[in-house]
Design an enzyme around this catalytic site. Structure first.
Site, short mmCIF file in Angstrom:
data_model
loop_
_atom_site.label_atom_id
_atom_site.label_comp_id
_atom_site.label_asym_id
_atom_site.label_seq_id
_atom_site.Cartn_x
_atom_site.Cartn_y
_atom_site.Cartn_z
N LYS A 7 0.85 -1.19 0.00
CA LYS A 7 0.00 0.00 0.00
C LYS A 7 0.89 1.24 0.00
CE LYS A 7 -3.74 2.15 2.67
NZ LYS A 7 -4.60 2.02 3.86
N LYS A 20 -2.33 -1.60 -3.75
CA LYS A 20 -3.12 -0.37 -3.70
C LYS A 20 -2.22 0.84 -3.80
CE LYS A 20 -6.36 2.07 -0.71
NZ LYS A 20 -6.97 2.19 0.60
ZN LIG Z 1 -6.02 3.61 8.02
#
Ligand SMILES: [Zn+2]
Length: 326
Positions: A196, A249
């Site tokens: 992420k 992501k």
């Molecule tokens: Zn968070």
């Protein structure tokens, strides 16, 4: 003219039927996860300004939304909650009466077959807006783990089918796995936000979830967009700790990373087609600058081609309809 030596690649594109036969990547609605935002209160169905077509729902108005998801053949939703009260620890995240826990019970009762994924983080529930425990301006790693494990267990207790930890503390998969197992939830899988990035593409989501950090940023726990090897290290850690799925992501600016993760690990790869990616497409479509349907289907195809097995996307409902038409 002298005979040239070349290959006629166009032969395989000569008709729609031929193109369909040799198509390498197919997007299926069975691979979609649709994100839903739930809020406390009654009679709330409020469109999120930067995400046209995406709403905040109070529980009394959630039924129509999940019925639609099910009727479209989308197998799964991920729930994000906005609590009424926030505090330093984010205690609404792990309350059995928290908004996500209540929504999960509601959805599972109405549609037992719909796979409900619980996003497991603290930032929507902390008054400082960080994803973990904040002390002297620093986000503390290990004290955050205990709160995350408690959140995951309370979500599983409410009926969540999958736990999706997103906060990027080191050891979060290990802590959650241990917590779930100790509570008797050894069959509940963990869909880890393994890779992420600290991305500007999350802007609309932070408006939607009211989760912007009040001070500083998330760069001490989310990844530097410039890094590729680090993605492998992050995914390796989560695999070793017991993750069952690996999320990458955002998706669109990170298709190379998605391919790396797919090539290096055997777990299902999940693309999170994030809010900023959605907002850009919607804005351009509303201006008549692009054909929304074609752009969305092309975008989702690119994620599959890059290695995604599953796609989390705000376009899921529209895309499911469009795939049906084709
Ligand atoms: Zn968070």
């Amino acid at each position: 003219m002298e005979q040239l030596n070349f290959r006629r690649n166009r032969r395989l594109r000569n008709s729609s039927a031929l193109r369909s036969m040799v198509r390498e990547t197919v997007v299926r609605k069975e691979e979609f996860i649709y994100p839903i935002f739930v809020v406390e209160g009654e009679n709330v169905k409020e469109e999120i300004a930067s995400m046209p077509g995406v709403y905040h729902f109070s529980l009394d108005l959630l039924a129509a939304e999940v019925d639609e998801v099910v009727s479209l053949g989308i197998p799964s939703i991920i729930l994000f909650g906005l609590p009424n009260a926030k505090d330093a620890e984010g205690s609404e995240a792990f309350s059995d009466e928290g908004i996500v826990q209540k929504a999960t019970r509601f959805v599972k009762e109405r549609h037992p077959g719909l796979v409900v994924i619980a996003d497991t983080c603290l930032c929507q529930y902390t008054d400082h807006g960080h994803c973990g425990v904040l002390h002297d301006g620093k986000v503390l790693n290990d004290p955050s783990l205990e709160l995350l494990a408690r959140t995951a267990v309370s979500q599983a207790k409410a009926g969540a089918d999958i736990i999706a930890p997103s906060n990027m503390m080191d050891g979060f998969v290990a802590a959650i796995r241990q917590g779930l197992d100790a509570a008797g939830f050894e069959d509940i899988p963990i869909m880890s936000y393994a890779v992420k990035y600290a991305s500007a593409y999350y802007g609309p989501f932070r408006d939607a979830a009211n989760s912007s950090p009040q001070s500083g940023d998330r760069k001490t726990y989310q990844m530097d967009p410039a890094n590729r090897m680090e993605a492998i290290r992050e995914a390796e850690s989560d695999v070793a700790e017991g993750a069952d799925f690996l999320i990458v992501k955002p998706a669109l600016s990170y298709l190379d990373i998605m391919r790396d993760v797919k090539d290096n690990f055997t777990l299902p790869v999940v693309a999170y087609n994030v809010s900023g990616e959605y907002a850009m497409v919607k804005a351009a479509a509303q201006n008549g600058w692009i054909n929304e349907k074609d752009v969305v289907l092309e975008t989702l195809t690119s994620m599959k081609r890059a290695g995604a097995d599953i796609i989390m996307t705000y376009h899921a409902k529209d895309a499911a309809r469009w795939l049906e038409e084709k």
